[in-house]
Write a protein that holds these residues in place. Structure first.
Motif, PDB file in Angstrom:
ATOM      1  N   GLY A   7      -9.538  15.687   0.070  1.00 22.33           N
ATOM      2  CA  GLY A   7      -8.171  15.137  -0.212  1.00 22.33           C
ATOM      3  C   GLY A   7      -8.136  13.749   0.407  1.00 22.33           C
ATOM      4  O   GLY A   7      -6.899  13.316   0.550  1.00 22.33           O
ATOM      5  N   PHE A   8      -8.939  13.140   1.139  1.00 20.98           N
ATOM      6  CA  PHE A   8      -8.565  11.875   1.687  1.00 20.98           C
ATOM      7  C   PHE A   8      -8.850  10.889   0.748  1.00 20.98           C
ATOM      8  O   PHE A   8      -9.606  10.821  -0.365  1.00 20.98           O
ATOM      9  CB  PHE A   8      -9.830  11.581   2.844  1.00 20.98           C
ATOM     10  N   LYS A   9      -7.893   9.690   1.005  1.00 25.16           N
ATOM     11  CA  LYS A   9      -7.657   8.587   0.082  1.00 25.16           C
ATOM     12  C   LYS A   9      -8.248   7.475   0.906  1.00 25.16           C
ATOM     13  O   LYS A   9      -7.995   7.164   2.152  1.00 25.16           O
ATOM     14  CB  LYS A   9      -6.634   8.558  -0.667  1.00 25.16           C
ATOM     15  N   TRP A  10      -9.071   6.398   0.013  1.00 26.94           N
ATOM     16  CA  TRP A  10      -9.419   5.227   0.567  1.00 26.94           C
ATOM     17  C   TRP A  10      -8.457   4.291   1.006  1.00 26.94           C
ATOM     18  O   TRP A  10      -7.042   4.147   0.204  1.00 26.94           O
ATOM     19  CB  TRP A  10     -10.350   4.566  -0.267  1.00 26.94           C
ATOM     20  N   LEU A  11      -8.244   3.631   2.318  1.00 26.22           N
ATOM     21  CA  LEU A  11      -7.326   2.763   2.761  1.00 26.22           C
ATOM     22  C   LEU A  11      -7.877   1.320   2.560  1.00 26.22           C
ATOM     23  O   LEU A  11      -7.131   0.450   2.147  1.00 26.22           O
ATOM     24  CB  LEU A  11      -6.944   3.292   3.882  1.00 26.22           C
ATOM     25  N   SER A  12      -8.731   1.277   3.415  1.00 23.69           N
ATOM     26  CA  SER A  12      -9.419  -0.255   3.313  1.00 23.69           C
ATOM     27  C   SER A  12     -10.822   0.144   4.029  1.00 23.69           C
ATOM     28  O   SER A  12     -11.265   1.069   4.207  1.00 23.69           O
ATOM     29  CB  SER A  12      -8.848  -0.877   4.428  1.00 23.69           C
ATOM     30  N   ASN A  13     -11.572  -1.035   4.179  1.00 21.15           N
ATOM     31  CA  ASN A  13     -12.944  -1.125   4.563  1.00 21.15           C
ATOM     32  C   ASN A  13     -12.903  -1.925   6.082  1.00 21.15           C
ATOM     33  O   ASN A  13     -12.143  -2.696   6.279  1.00 21.15           O
ATOM     34  CB  ASN A  13     -13.917  -1.862   3.733  1.00 21.15           C
ATOM     35  N   ASN A  14     -14.164  -1.401   6.670  1.00 21.57           N
ATOM     36  CA  ASN A  14     -14.265  -1.828   8.093  1.00 21.57           C
ATOM     37  C   ASN A  14     -15.736  -2.062   8.239  1.00 21.57           C
ATOM     38  O   ASN A  14     -16.139  -1.234   8.818  1.00 21.57           O
ATOM     39  CB  ASN A  14     -13.711  -0.924   9.177  1.00 21.57           C
ATOM     40  N   GLY A  15     -15.768  -3.358   7.623  1.00 20.00           N
ATOM     41  CA  GLY A  15     -17.511  -3.372   7.643  1.00 20.00           C
ATOM     42  C   GLY A  15     -18.156  -2.505   6.759  1.00 20.00           C
ATOM     43  O   GLY A  15     -17.608  -2.497   5.441  1.00 20.00           O
ATOM     44  N   SER A  16     -18.978  -1.714   7.093  1.00 21.19           N
ATOM     45  CA  SER A  16     -19.943  -0.924   6.217  1.00 21.19           C
ATOM     46  C   SER A  16     -19.081   0.772   6.241  1.00 21.19           C
ATOM     47  O   SER A  16     -19.508   1.291   5.431  1.00 21.19           O
ATOM     48  CB  SER A  16     -21.358  -0.814   6.600  1.00 21.19           C
ATOM     49  N   LEU A  17     -18.071   0.715   7.038  1.00 17.81           N
ATOM     50  CA  LEU A  17     -17.102   1.931   6.882  1.00 17.81           C
ATOM     51  C   LEU A  17     -16.000   1.902   6.023  1.00 17.81           C
ATOM     52  O   LEU A  17     -15.404   0.840   5.704  1.00 17.81           O
ATOM     53  CB  LEU A  17     -16.794   2.345   8.235  1.00 17.81           C
TER      54      LEU A  17
ATOM     55  N   GLN B 155       0.816  -1.240   0.066  1.00 20.42           N
ATOM     56  CA  GLN B 155      -0.110   0.051  -0.242  1.00 20.42           C
ATOM     57  C   GLN B 155       0.965   1.216   0.140  1.00 20.42           C
ATOM     58  O   GLN B 155       0.617   2.123  -0.867  1.00 20.42           O
ATOM     59  CB  GLN B 155      -0.984  -0.154   1.279  1.00 20.42           C
ATOM     60  N   ARG B 156       1.963   1.293   0.870  1.00 19.36           N
ATOM     61  CA  ARG B 156       2.917   2.506   0.672  1.00 19.36           C
ATOM     62  C   ARG B 156       3.486   2.653  -0.505  1.00 19.36           C
ATOM     63  O   ARG B 156       3.527   4.040  -0.771  1.00 19.36           O
ATOM     64  CB  ARG B 156       3.926   2.087   1.867  1.00 19.36           C
ATOM     65  N   ASP B 157       3.777   1.823  -1.313  1.00 20.52           N
ATOM     66  CA  ASP B 157       4.280   1.725  -2.581  1.00 20.52           C
ATOM     67  C   ASP B 157       3.320   2.425  -3.594  1.00 20.52           C
ATOM     68  O   ASP B 157       3.531   3.310  -4.331  1.00 20.52           O
ATOM     69  CB  ASP B 157       4.938   0.649  -3.071  1.00 20.52           C
ATOM     70  N   GLU B 158       1.980   2.034  -3.385  1.00 18.75           N
ATOM     71  CA  GLU B 158       0.930   2.339  -4.399  1.00 18.75           C
ATOM     72  C   GLU B 158       0.720   3.784  -3.965  1.00 18.75           C
ATOM     73  O   GLU B 158       0.591   4.660  -4.945  1.00 18.75           O
ATOM     74  CB  GLU B 158      -0.237   1.607  -3.893  1.00 18.75           C
ATOM     75  N   PHE B 159       0.443   4.367  -2.771  1.00 21.85           N
ATOM     76  CA  PHE B 159       0.510   5.518  -2.647  1.00 21.85           C
ATOM     77  C   PHE B 159       1.462   6.624  -3.040  1.00 21.85           C
ATOM     78  O   PHE B 159       1.144   7.779  -3.474  1.00 21.85           O
ATOM     79  CB  PHE B 159       0.268   5.712  -0.779  1.00 21.85           C
ATOM     80  N   GLU B 160       2.661   6.092  -2.992  1.00 19.21           N
ATOM     81  CA  GLU B 160       3.885   6.755  -3.507  1.00 19.21           C
ATOM     82  C   GLU B 160       3.798   6.961  -4.967  1.00 19.21           C
ATOM     83  O   GLU B 160       4.097   8.206  -5.543  1.00 19.21           O
ATOM     84  CB  GLU B 160       5.241   6.133  -3.178  1.00 19.21           C
ATOM     85  N   SER B 161       3.375   5.835  -5.560  1.00 19.25           N
ATOM     86  CA  SER B 161       3.326   5.743  -6.877  1.00 19.25           C
ATOM     87  C   SER B 161       2.069   6.793  -7.378  1.00 19.25           C
ATOM     88  O   SER B 161       2.302   7.643  -8.501  1.00 19.25           O
ATOM     89  CB  SER B 161       3.008   4.489  -7.580  1.00 19.25           C
ATOM     90  N   LEU B 162       0.991   6.603  -6.767  1.00 17.64           N
ATOM     91  CA  LEU B 162      -0.314   7.268  -7.241  1.00 17.64           C
ATOM     92  C   LEU B 162      -0.411   8.845  -6.929  1.00 17.64           C
ATOM     93  O   LEU B 162      -0.856   9.547  -7.592  1.00 17.64           O
ATOM     94  CB  LEU B 162      -1.457   6.900  -6.673  1.00 17.64           C
ATOM     95  N   TYR B 163       0.215   9.118  -5.590  1.00 17.92           N
ATOM     96  CA  TYR B 163      -0.044  10.585  -5.080  1.00 17.92           C
ATOM     97  C   TYR B 163       1.244  11.268  -4.682  1.00 17.92           C
ATOM     98  O   TYR B 163       1.389  12.341  -4.313  1.00 17.92           O
ATOM     99  CB  TYR B 163      -0.901  10.465  -3.883  1.00 17.92           C
ATOM    100  N   GLY B 164       2.543  10.497  -4.853  1.00 16.43           N
ATOM    101  CA  GLY B 164       3.668  11.042  -4.310  1.00 16.43           C
ATOM    102  C   GLY B 164       3.989  11.144  -3.065  1.00 16.43           C
ATOM    103  O   GLY B 164       4.996  11.865  -2.587  1.00 16.43           O
TER     104      GLY B 164
END
Length: 252
Positions: free
Chosen positions: A155-165, A75-84
């Motif tokens: 400016g918030f980015k999706w990280l994961s799901n926690n049930g319905s949240l 995930q860290r690498d994806e965030f770096e690639s997508l958003y710097g």
């Protein structure tokens, strides 16, 4: 203009009168504000700020507390690639310090007026200030499905799901200074502000033409503001500045 203060017992009546929609999600927010927020604030476990409008009506609140969020190397690498985003790449470092936007609520009768947007940006600024004094990488929130787009626009980015949240994160340091979105004033408030501007102009003995010269507006703009049916907040701001009348005084 919104004025804030920490939650305290002197605001019990305001809190009791705070209006929620009776959905399961909002009932949980209501229960927190009315039953838990003050106690947790006094214990310094979760800090709640209350926001009031120019009529001293409680229009919203939010609650913050310290948190840790888990981000795996992929995930860290994806965030770096997508958003710097730059994060430490130590192999065993998978948890990062964060401030959690635990709850945010706007009174049902004051929605669609920009108050929620204003408070989110206030929370971002607080978290950014904290990050300058103590290690902190993110502001995070557990967003309802109905609010995901709202936070995404901030400016918030999706990280994961926690049930319905949806767990969403805002990377601190991405904004030097949050751009506050303008609060929408209702017609009654705008007309009240115009009336006070007219009184100020008359007390100063200024004509419409004189005010126009002070503001670089047209005389017709001044007349339209005073006699028209749709006051313009930007014109109000220009004239109030020229007359030396603060927006706070116009809103009292």
């Amino acid at each position: 203009m919104l004025i804030y203060d920490d939650i305290s017992s002197k605001y019990i009546k305001d809190i009791e009168g705070f209006s929620f929609n009776k959905t399961p999600d909002e009932i949980s927010v209501e229960n927190f504000l009315k039953e838990k927020a003050l106690r947790l604030h006094e214990l310094q476990t979760a800090i709640t700020q209350l926001y009031f409008n120019e009529d001293d009506k409680l229009v919203g609140f939010f609650t913050l507390h310290n948190d840790l969020i888990a981000i795996n190397p992929k995930q860290r690498d994806e965030f770096e690639s997508l958003y710097g985003w730059e994060l430490p790449k130590d192999g065993d470092l998978t948890q990062f310090p964060s401030v959690k936007l635990h709850y945010l609520g706007v009174d049902a009768q004051y929605r669609e007026m920009g108050y929620g947007k204003h408070m989110v940006l206030e929370a971002i600024k607080i978290a950014a200030d904290i990050s300058e004094l103590s290690g902190c990488n993110f502001l995070n929130v557990e967003a309802l499905e109905s609010t995901v787009e709202f936070y995404n626009k901030r400016g918030f980015k999706w990280l994961s799901n926690n049930g319905s949240l949806a767990n969403m994160i805002f990377k601190l340091g991405e904004m030097d200074e949050p751009a506050y979105e303008p609060i929408q004033y209702d017609s009654e408030t705008l007309n009240k502000m115009v009336s006070r501007l007219v009184m100020a102009r008359e007390e100063l003995g200024l004509t419409h033409l004189a005010v126009a010269n002070l503001t670089e507006l047209e005389e017709s703009d001044i007349e339209e503001l005073e006699y028209g049916s749709s006051p313009n907040i930007e014109t109000i701001k220009l004239i109030s500045s020229a007359l030396g009348v603060s927006m706070e005084n116009l809103l009292k």
